[in-house]
Design a protein around this motif. Structure first.
Motif, mmCIF file in Angstrom:
data_model
loop_
_atom_site.group_PDB
_atom_site.id
_atom_site.type_symbol
_atom_site.label_atom_id
_atom_site.label_comp_id
_atom_site.label_asym_id
_atom_site.label_seq_id
_atom_site.Cartn_x
_atom_site.Cartn_y
_atom_site.Cartn_z
ATOM 1 N N PHE A 72 -8.898 4.186 5.611
ATOM 2 C CA PHE A 72 -8.052 3.142 6.182
ATOM 3 C C PHE A 72 -7.986 1.930 5.251
ATOM 4 C CE2 PHE A 72 -7.805 -0.793 8.689
ATOM 5 C CZ PHE A 72 -6.545 -0.640 9.255
ATOM 6 N N ILE A 73 -9.154 1.505 4.735
ATOM 7 C CA ILE A 73 -9.195 0.361 3.809
ATOM 8 C C ILE A 73 -8.406 0.668 2.538
ATOM 9 C CG2 ILE A 73 -10.693 -1.070 2.386
ATOM 10 C CD1 ILE A 73 -10.804 -1.748 5.329
ATOM 11 N N LEU A 74 -8.581 1.891 2.010
ATOM 12 C CA LEU A 74 -7.835 2.274 0.816
ATOM 13 C C LEU A 74 -6.333 2.294 1.075
ATOM 14 C CD1 LEU A 74 -10.064 5.169 -0.597
ATOM 15 C CD2 LEU A 74 -9.785 2.872 -1.538
ATOM 16 N N GLY A 75 -5.931 2.776 2.261
ATOM 17 C CA GLY A 75 -4.512 2.803 2.594
ATOM 18 C C GLY A 75 -3.917 1.413 2.686
ATOM 19 N N VAL A 76 -4.635 0.499 3.336
ATOM 20 C CA VAL A 76 -4.155 -0.875 3.449
ATOM 21 C C VAL A 76 -4.076 -1.534 2.071
ATOM 22 C CG1 VAL A 76 -4.695 -3.166 4.364
ATOM 23 C CG2 VAL A 76 -5.002 -1.142 5.802
ATOM 24 N N THR A 77 -5.097 -1.295 1.241
ATOM 25 C CA THR A 77 -5.087 -1.853 -0.115
ATOM 26 C C THR A 77 -3.915 -1.320 -0.921
ATOM 27 O OG1 THR A 77 -7.515 -1.999 -0.056
ATOM 28 C CG2 THR A 77 -6.451 -2.148 -2.210
ATOM 29 N N ALA A 78 -3.638 -0.013 -0.780
ATOM 30 C CA ALA A 78 -2.516 0.588 -1.500
ATOM 31 C C ALA A 78 -1.194 -0.038 -1.083
ATOM 32 C CB ALA A 78 -2.492 2.098 -1.264
ATOM 33 N N ILE A 79 -1.049 -0.313 0.218
ATOM 34 C CA ILE A 79 0.194 -0.941 0.698
ATOM 35 C C ILE A 79 0.359 -2.333 0.090
ATOM 36 C CG2 ILE A 79 1.334 -1.887 2.743
ATOM 37 C CD1 ILE A 79 0.124 0.435 4.336
ATOM 38 N N PHE A 80 -0.725 -3.117 0.066
ATOM 39 C CA PHE A 80 -0.657 -4.460 -0.505
ATOM 40 C C PHE A 80 -0.356 -4.426 -2.005
ATOM 41 C CE2 PHE A 80 -2.832 -5.853 3.375
ATOM 42 C CZ PHE A 80 -2.167 -7.039 3.621
ATOM 43 N N CYS A 81 -0.792 -3.372 -2.686
ATOM 44 C CA CYS A 81 -0.560 -3.266 -4.132
ATOM 45 C C CYS A 81 0.842 -2.746 -4.443
ATOM 46 C CB CYS A 81 -1.610 -2.343 -4.765
ATOM 47 S SG CYS A 81 -3.288 -2.991 -4.749
ATOM 48 N N VAL A 82 1.300 -1.769 -3.665
ATOM 49 C CA VAL A 82 2.565 -1.105 -3.976
ATOM 50 C C VAL A 82 3.764 -1.893 -3.465
ATOM 51 C CG1 VAL A 82 3.944 0.979 -3.528
ATOM 52 C CG2 VAL A 82 1.508 1.175 -4.060
ATOM 53 N N TYR A 83 3.630 -2.526 -2.309
ATOM 54 C CA TYR A 83 4.791 -3.178 -1.701
ATOM 55 C C TYR A 83 5.422 -4.255 -2.588
ATOM 56 C CZ TYR A 83 7.746 -5.563 1.669
ATOM 57 O OH TYR A 83 8.814 -6.127 2.300
ATOM 58 N N PRO A 84 4.653 -5.182 -3.194
ATOM 59 C CA PRO A 84 5.305 -6.180 -4.057
ATOM 60 C C PRO A 84 6.073 -5.563 -5.226
ATOM 61 C CG PRO A 84 3.063 -6.835 -3.543
ATOM 62 C CD PRO A 84 3.202 -5.428 -3.078
ATOM 63 N N ALA A 85 5.480 -4.525 -5.856
ATOM 64 C CA ALA A 85 6.164 -3.875 -6.966
ATOM 65 C C ALA A 85 7.440 -3.183 -6.503
ATOM 66 C CB ALA A 85 5.233 -2.875 -7.646
#
Length: 278
Positions: free
Chosen positions: A17-30
């Motif tokens: 879950f933490i990895l998924g949330v982190t991935a969203i925060f990293c990918v969404y701006p790009a």
């Protein structure tokens, strides 16, 4: 199902879950910047992430209205030369500190490590004054010299990697009459391919993405790098052109991203191989 297994599954689920949330925060701006580069108009905001209509006009205007190709050439020139010089300096520094024992060695390593902890902008005023006295302001040579000269401060990863090379190979080469440069280029470097790739990428991406120092030194339009040029384009109060800025960001990110994806295996090896021996 026993309590131990339930606890393990719970921890794994929480970790995913933490990895998924982190991935969203990293990918969404790009992803947002990428979609903005295709959105008609020049607005900073859009009603949806994916635009209702796509256009390539922002990429065309980037080359028509601004010297984007020249900025790209300047950035590549500075990055490649800084990478070549900086890579050799950091590798040779790590090799010397790993293979040789001399008076003041530990004090030198401690000094370099401490200097590397300080933010680079703390010395920019002094560097600016020195470059001004040397008549190097508004020149690419100034950025190249400063970028390459700072590379040896991060010698630790190269020293740690060289520490893992068997000393028997070095001693055998010395018995056969090889000199220091012969050993370095003929034996050590062929065994250090992951480290070499890592050093090349780190010394290339630093100058390629640098903004603060380049902005301080480079003034005229024909000398600007990509970071400085895009910043000045965004701070032009007479125009609002975020979508064109997004198109420039995409063109900058694509080659760096592809390079990292292609060489990521060597990057991981270069980071972890030196962990066996300090």
């Amino acid at each position: 199902m026993n309590a131990k297994k339930i606890r393990r599954i719970t921890f794994q689920t929480f970790g995913y879950f933490i990895l998924g949330v982190t991935a969203i925060f990293c990918v969404y701006p790009a992803l947002w910047v990428l979609m903005s580069s295709f959105r008609p108009g020049d607005s900073l905001y859009g009603e949806t992430l994916i635009p209702t209509a796509f256009t390539l006009i922002h990429y065309e205007e980037l080359f028509v209205k601004y010297p984007f190709i020249q900025w790209y050439g300047n950035t590549l020139k500075i990055s490649i030369l800084s990478m070549m010089i900086g890579t050799m300096l950091v590798l040779m520094t790590g090799y010397v500190l790993s293979m040789f024992r001399f008076k003041g060695r530990k004090n030198l390593m401690s000094t370099l490590l401490v200097l590397g902890l300080f933010p680079g902008f703390m010395s920019m005023i002094a560097i600016y004054v020195l470059l001004n006295q040397m008549n190097l302001l508004n020149t690419h040579a100034a950025v190249i010299i400063v970028s390459a000269a700072g590379a040896p401060l991060f010698f630790l990863y190269s020293k740690s990697y060289f520490d893992t090379i068997p000393r028997s190979l070095i001693e055998a080469a010395r018995i056969d009459g090889a000199g220091h440069l012969g050993i370095f280029f003929g034996i050590v470097m062929p065994l250090s391919k992951p480290l070499l790739v890592f050093a090349v990428l780190m010394n290339f991406t630093g100058p390629f993405t640098d903004f603060i120092f380049s902005k301080l030194v480079l003034r005229t339009s024909e000398k600007k790098t990509l970071a400085v040029g895009l910043y000045d384009m965004m701070t032009d109060k007479t125009k609002s052109q975020f979508t064109m800025f997004a198109a420039g960001c995409v063109l900058i990110a694509v080659p760096i991203t592809l390079l990292f994806l292609f060489l990521q295996r060597y990057l991981i090896e270069g980071l972890t191989s030196g962990a066996e021996k300090g």
